[in-house]
Design a protein around this motif. Structure first.
Motif, PDB file in Angstrom:
ATOM      1  N   ARG A 117      52.293  39.030  49.733  1.00  0.00           N
ATOM      2  CA  ARG A 117      52.529  37.635  50.093  1.00  0.00           C
ATOM      3  C   ARG A 117      51.387  36.696  49.705  1.00  0.00           C
ATOM      4  N   PHE A 118      50.178  37.236  49.650  1.00  0.00           N
ATOM      5  CA  PHE A 118      48.997  36.372  49.473  1.00  0.00           C
ATOM      6  C   PHE A 118      48.499  36.361  48.031  1.00  0.00           C
ATOM      7  N   CYS A 119      49.223  37.017  47.134  1.00  0.00           N
ATOM      8  CA  CYS A 119      48.700  37.241  45.775  1.00  0.00           C
ATOM      9  C   CYS A 119      49.455  36.420  44.730  1.00  0.00           C
ATOM     10  N   MET A 156      41.694  46.164  38.850  1.00  0.00           N
ATOM     11  CA  MET A 156      42.002  45.375  40.044  1.00  0.00           C
ATOM     12  C   MET A 156      42.523  44.016  39.652  1.00  0.00           C
ATOM     13  N   GLY A 157      42.873  43.865  38.396  1.00  0.00           N
ATOM     14  CA  GLY A 157      43.397  42.581  37.953  1.00  0.00           C
ATOM     15  C   GLY A 157      44.880  42.510  38.258  1.00  0.00           C
ATOM     16  N   MET A 158      45.590  41.860  37.356  1.00  0.00           N
ATOM     17  CA  MET A 158      47.019  41.693  37.583  1.00  0.00           C
ATOM     18  C   MET A 158      47.736  43.042  37.481  1.00  0.00           C
ATOM     19  N   GLY A 159      48.737  43.209  38.331  1.00  0.00           N
ATOM     20  CA  GLY A 159      49.578  44.398  38.219  1.00  0.00           C
ATOM     21  C   GLY A 159      49.190  45.521  39.159  1.00  0.00           C
ATOM     22  N   GLU A 160      50.091  46.492  39.259  1.00  0.00           N
ATOM     23  CA  GLU A 160      49.860  47.659  40.116  1.00  0.00           C
ATOM     24  C   GLU A 160      49.662  48.873  39.203  1.00  0.00           C
ATOM     25  N   PRO A 161      48.418  49.366  39.104  1.00  0.00           N
ATOM     26  CA  PRO A 161      48.145  50.453  38.160  1.00  0.00           C
ATOM     27  C   PRO A 161      48.992  51.707  38.402  1.00  0.00           C
ATOM     28  N   VAL A 190      39.997  52.285  40.602  1.00  0.00           N
ATOM     29  CA  VAL A 190      41.417  51.944  40.463  1.00  0.00           C
ATOM     30  C   VAL A 190      41.916  51.512  41.834  1.00  0.00           C
ATOM     31  N   SER A 191      42.526  50.343  41.874  1.00  0.00           N
ATOM     32  CA  SER A 191      42.982  49.797  43.150  1.00  0.00           C
ATOM     33  C   SER A 191      44.504  49.837  43.232  1.00  0.00           C
ATOM     34  N   THR A 192      45.030  50.342  44.339  1.00  0.00           N
ATOM     35  CA  THR A 192      46.490  50.421  44.494  1.00  0.00           C
ATOM     36  C   THR A 192      46.939  49.812  45.815  1.00  0.00           C
ATOM     37  N   VAL A 213      42.251  51.347  48.106  1.00  0.00           N
ATOM     38  CA  VAL A 213      43.605  51.173  48.634  1.00  0.00           C
ATOM     39  C   VAL A 213      43.673  49.855  49.394  1.00  0.00           C
ATOM     40  N   SER A 214      44.627  49.027  48.993  1.00  0.00           N
ATOM     41  CA  SER A 214      44.781  47.720  49.634  1.00  0.00           C
ATOM     42  C   SER A 214      45.537  47.908  50.939  1.00  0.00           C
ATOM     43  N   LEU A 215      44.835  47.756  52.033  1.00  0.00           N
ATOM     44  CA  LEU A 215      45.424  48.030  53.350  1.00  0.00           C
ATOM     45  C   LEU A 215      45.858  46.723  54.020  1.00  0.00           C
ATOM     46  N   HIS A 216      44.921  45.842  54.266  1.00  0.00           N
ATOM     47  CA  HIS A 216      45.174  44.477  54.741  1.00  0.00           C
ATOM     48  C   HIS A 216      45.764  44.351  56.133  1.00  0.00           C
ATOM     49  N   ALA A 217      46.097  45.451  56.768  1.00  0.00           N
ATOM     50  CA  ALA A 217      46.597  45.395  58.142  1.00  0.00           C
ATOM     51  C   ALA A 217      46.371  46.765  58.754  1.00  0.00           C
ATOM     52  N   TYR A 257      40.532  45.105  52.580  1.00  0.00           N
ATOM     53  CA  TYR A 257      41.167  44.399  53.704  1.00  0.00           C
ATOM     54  C   TYR A 257      40.874  42.911  53.532  1.00  0.00           C
ATOM     55  N   SER A 258      41.896  42.163  53.136  1.00  0.00           N
ATOM     56  CA  SER A 258      41.730  40.722  52.961  1.00  0.00           C
ATOM     57  C   SER A 258      41.904  40.032  54.305  1.00  0.00           C
ATOM     58  N   LEU A 259      40.919  39.272  54.697  1.00  0.00           N
ATOM     59  CA  LEU A 259      40.969  38.635  56.014  1.00  0.00           C
ATOM     60  C   LEU A 259      41.664  37.281  55.934  1.00  0.00           C
ATOM     61  N   VAL A 289      40.352  36.106  52.408  1.00  0.00           N
ATOM     62  CA  VAL A 289      41.466  35.872  51.478  1.00  0.00           C
ATOM     63  C   VAL A 289      41.208  34.636  50.618  1.00  0.00           C
ATOM     64  N   ASN A 290      41.499  34.750  49.340  1.00  0.00           N
ATOM     65  CA  ASN A 290      41.314  33.613  48.437  1.00  0.00           C
ATOM     66  C   ASN A 290      42.580  32.783  48.424  1.00  0.00           C
ATOM     67  N   PRO A 291      42.430  31.494  48.609  1.00  0.00           N
ATOM     68  CA  PRO A 291      43.629  30.658  48.677  1.00  0.00           C
ATOM     69  C   PRO A 291      44.370  30.605  47.341  1.00  0.00           C
ATOM     70  N   CYS A 333      39.869  37.750  43.498  1.00  0.00           N
ATOM     71  CA  CYS A 333      40.999  38.637  43.812  1.00  0.00           C
ATOM     72  C   CYS A 333      42.247  37.849  44.140  1.00  0.00           C
ATOM     73  N   GLY A 334      43.331  38.268  43.547  1.00  0.00           N
ATOM     74  CA  GLY A 334      44.617  37.672  43.897  1.00  0.00           C
ATOM     75  C   GLY A 334      44.898  36.343  43.218  1.00  0.00           C
ATOM     76  N   GLN A 335      43.979  35.921  42.340  1.00  0.00           N
ATOM     77  CA  GLN A 335      44.174  34.606  41.720  1.00  0.00           C
ATOM     78  C   GLN A 335      44.549  34.695  40.241  1.00  0.00           C
TER      79      GLN A 335
HETATM   80  N1  SAH Z   1      47.863  46.080  42.711  1.00  0.00           N
HETATM   81  C1  SAH Z   1      46.564  46.586  43.036  1.00  0.00           C
HETATM   82  C2  SAH Z   1      45.439  45.918  42.269  1.00  0.00           C
HETATM   83  C3  SAH Z   1      45.450  44.427  42.122  1.00  0.00           C
HETATM   84  S1  SAH Z   1      45.006  43.423  43.479  1.00  0.00           S
HETATM   85  C4  SAH Z   1      46.330  46.524  44.518  1.00  0.00           C
HETATM   86  O1  SAH Z   1      47.194  46.022  45.228  1.00  0.00           O
HETATM   87  O2  SAH Z   1      45.341  47.029  44.999  1.00  0.00           O
HETATM   88  C5  SAH Z   1      43.309  43.652  43.772  1.00  0.00           C
HETATM   89  C6  SAH Z   1      42.937  43.395  45.227  1.00  0.00           C
HETATM   90  O3  SAH Z   1      42.969  41.982  45.550  1.00  0.00           O
HETATM   91  C7  SAH Z   1      43.904  44.036  46.191  1.00  0.00           C
HETATM   92  O4  SAH Z   1      43.209  44.598  47.273  1.00  0.00           O
HETATM   93  C8  SAH Z   1      44.708  42.856  46.669  1.00  0.00           C
HETATM   94  O5  SAH Z   1      45.380  43.111  47.846  1.00  0.00           O
HETATM   95  C9  SAH Z   1      43.658  41.799  46.756  1.00  0.00           C
HETATM   96  N2  SAH Z   1      44.164  40.441  46.831  1.00  0.00           N
HETATM   97  C10 SAH Z   1      45.315  39.968  46.329  1.00  0.00           C
HETATM   98  N3  SAH Z   1      45.444  38.661  46.570  1.00  0.00           N
HETATM   99  C11 SAH Z   1      44.350  38.303  47.243  1.00  0.00           C
HETATM  100  C12 SAH Z   1      43.884  37.070  47.759  1.00  0.00           C
HETATM  101  N4  SAH Z   1      44.593  35.952  47.642  1.00  0.00           N
HETATM  102  N5  SAH Z   1      42.688  37.065  48.375  1.00  0.00           N
HETATM  103  C13 SAH Z   1      41.948  38.189  48.487  1.00  0.00           C
HETATM  104  N6  SAH Z   1      42.324  39.371  48.020  1.00  0.00           N
HETATM  105  C14 SAH Z   1      43.518  39.437  47.408  1.00  0.00           C
END
Ligand code: SAH
Length: 342
Positions: A117-119, A156-161, A190-192, A213-217, A257-259, A289-291, A333-335
Motif C-alpha cells: 500500500r505504501f510503495c 531492493m529497487g523496483m520489483g519483487e526479486p 536481496v529483499s523480499t 524480509v519486509s515485515l512492516h507489521a 519495518y517501515s514506520l 516511511v517515505n511519502p 525506499c518505495g519511491q
Molecule cells: N519487493 C521487495 C524489494 C523492494 S522494496 C520487498 O518488498 O522487500 C524495498 C524495501 O522498501 C521494502 O522493505 C519495502 O517494503 C520498503 N518500502 C516500500 N515503500 C516504502 C516507503 N514508501 N517507505 C519506506 N519503505 C518502503
C-alpha cells in the motif's frame, strides 16, 4: 529468437560458441568483455575476429541499458538513474556512497505486482521481469558512469526479486563470479516481501548473501492491511521460514519495518514485534516511511522512531534506523518508478 548471451554463465556461453563452430576458449574472452570490461557491443571485442563478431551479431544479443536521466541528491550525493531496457520499458536504480564503498540498489522487475500500500513501484502494476543481463547492466552502467568500483549491491529497487527467481539466481551467480565483477556474496542483499516457497528455495542454494524480509507489521491482521501478499502467506509461517533460512545458511535475516505514523509505530506494536521475533538471531531495520504522492501515509516522527527502537532493544533485539538517502530526488525506499514523473 536471438540468444541473450549476457545472461549466460561461462559454461553456458561455451556451449553456445561450440554450437557456432568455435573453440570453447572464445567464451572466456567474450565473457570478460561483457562482465569485466562492460563492452556495449560485439564490435568492441577487438581480440576476436571480425568473422566471429559478425556471427555473434547475427545470432546473439547482449542487452545494454540506455541511461535516460540521472539525478544527484544535494543532501548526500545519492544518484538515481532512469534506464531504458532494450524493449523501451524503464527502471530506476540508485547509487549510494558510503565510507565502505559504493552501493548500488537495483530493480529486478519493471513495475511490481505485489501491491504494497505504501510503495510507488507497484502503482502501475507489473510490466515484466528483468533478465539477468538487465539486472547486471544496472550495476555495470553505474560503475562506468561514476568511474569507481561498485562493492555492494542491494536488490531492493523496483520489483519483487523472488517473483523472478531463476533470473535472480543467474544474476547472483554472474555478479559474484571471479571471472566477472566478483562482488562478494556477503556484500549482496536481496529483499523480499515474503514469498515463502522461494525463500525456502533460496535457503537451499546456500549462498552467503543477506536476506532482508519486509515485515512492516507484527500481526497478521495489520500486515494484511499494508501488504496484500500477507493474504497468501501467514506471518508466523513467514517468521518460521526465516528461522529455517538462518539454520540453512548461518546468515542472520534482516527484517525491514517501515514506520507509519499512527499505523504500526506504537508501543504495543513494538512489544508485539519483539514477541514475534523472540529468540531469533535477526536484525531489525526501521525505515520511517517515505511519502509517495498517491497515498496519505505519514512518516513517524523522530520521537516515535526512537521510542520504538528503545522498546525493541529492551527486549534484546538488534535494531538500526535506516539512514535515509536521496529523498530529495525520490530515490529512497518505495519511491522508485518505471517512468519519469515531472
Ligand atoms: N519487493 C521487495 C524489494 C523492494 S522494496 C520487498 O518488498 O522487500 C524495498 C524495501 O522498501 C521494502 O522493505 C519495502 O517494503 C520498503 N518500502 C516500500 N515503500 C516504502 C516507503 N514508501 N517507505 C519506506 N519503505 C518502503
Amino acid at each position: 529468437m536471438e540468444q541473450d548471451v549476457k545472461s549466460l554463465n561461462q559454461k553456458e556461453l561455451e556451449a553456445v560458441l561450440v554450437s557456432l563452430g568455435e573453440k570453447p576458449f572464445r567464451a572466456r574472452q567474450i565473457y570478460h568483455w561483457m562482465h569485466v570490461r562492460h563492452a556495449s557491443s560485439f564490435d568492441e571485442m577487438t581480440d576476436i575476429s571480425k568473422a566471429l563478431q559478425e556471427k555473434l551479431k547475427a545470432g546473439c544479443q547482449m542487452p545494454v541499458l540506455r541511461q535516460v536521466t540521472v539525478q544527484r541528491s544535494k543532501l548526500d550525493g545519492t544518484m538515481k538513474y532512469l534506464f531504458a531496457l532494450p524493449d523501451g520499458n524503464m527502471v530506476e536504480s540508485v547509487r549510494m556512497k558510503y565510507k565502505h564503498g559504493n552501493s548500488v540498489c537495483i530493480s529486478s522487475q519493471a513495475g511490481c505486482r505485489m501491491g504494497c500500500r505504501f510503495c510507488a513501484s507497484t502503482l502501475d502494476g507489473l510490466a515484466r521481469s528483468l533478465t539477468p543481463a538487465e539486472m547486471l547492466d544496472q550495476v555495470y552502467r553505474i560503475q562506468e558512469d561514476i568511474g569507481e568500483r561498485v562493492s555492494h549491491v542491494v536488490v531492493m529497487g523496483m520489483g519483487e526479486p523472488l517473483d523472478n527467481y531463476e533470473n535472480l539466481i543467474k544474476f547472483l551467480e554472474i555478479l559474484t563470479d571471479e571471472n566477472g565483477l566478483h562482488i562478494s556474496q556477503r556484500n549482496i542483499t536481496v529483499s523480499t516481501c515474503g514469498i515463502i516457497p522461494n525463500m525456502r528455495r533460496l535457503a537451499r542454494e546456500k549462498l552467503q548473501i543477506t536476506l532482508a524480509v519486509s515485515l512492516h507489521a507484527a500481526t497478521q491482521e495489520k500486515r494484511r492491511e499494508l501488504m496484500p501478499v500477507a493474504n497468501k502467506y501467514e506471518i508466523h509461517e513467514l517468521v518460521e521460514a526465516c528461522r529455517e533460512y538462518f539454520a540453512n545458511t548461518g546468515r542472520r535475516v534482516t527484517f525491514e519495518y517501515s514506520l507509519v505514523s499512527g499505523v504500526n509505530d506504537g508501543a504495543k506494536d513494538a512489544v508485539q514485534l519483539a514477541g514475534l521475533l523472540k529468540g531469533m538471531n535477526c536484525h531489525v531495520n526501521l525505515i520511517p516511511v517515505n511519502p509517495i504522492r498517491e497515498r496519505d501515509y505519514v512518516q513517524s516522527g523522530s520521537r516515535a522512531v526512537v521510542a520504538f527502537k528503545d522498546k525493541l532493544e529492551k527486549y534484546g533485539i538488534t535494531v538500526t534506523v535506516r539512514r535515509e538517502m536521496g529523498r530529495d530526488i525520490d530515490g529512497a525506499c518505495g519511491q522508485l518508478r518505471r517512468r519519469q514523473i515531472l
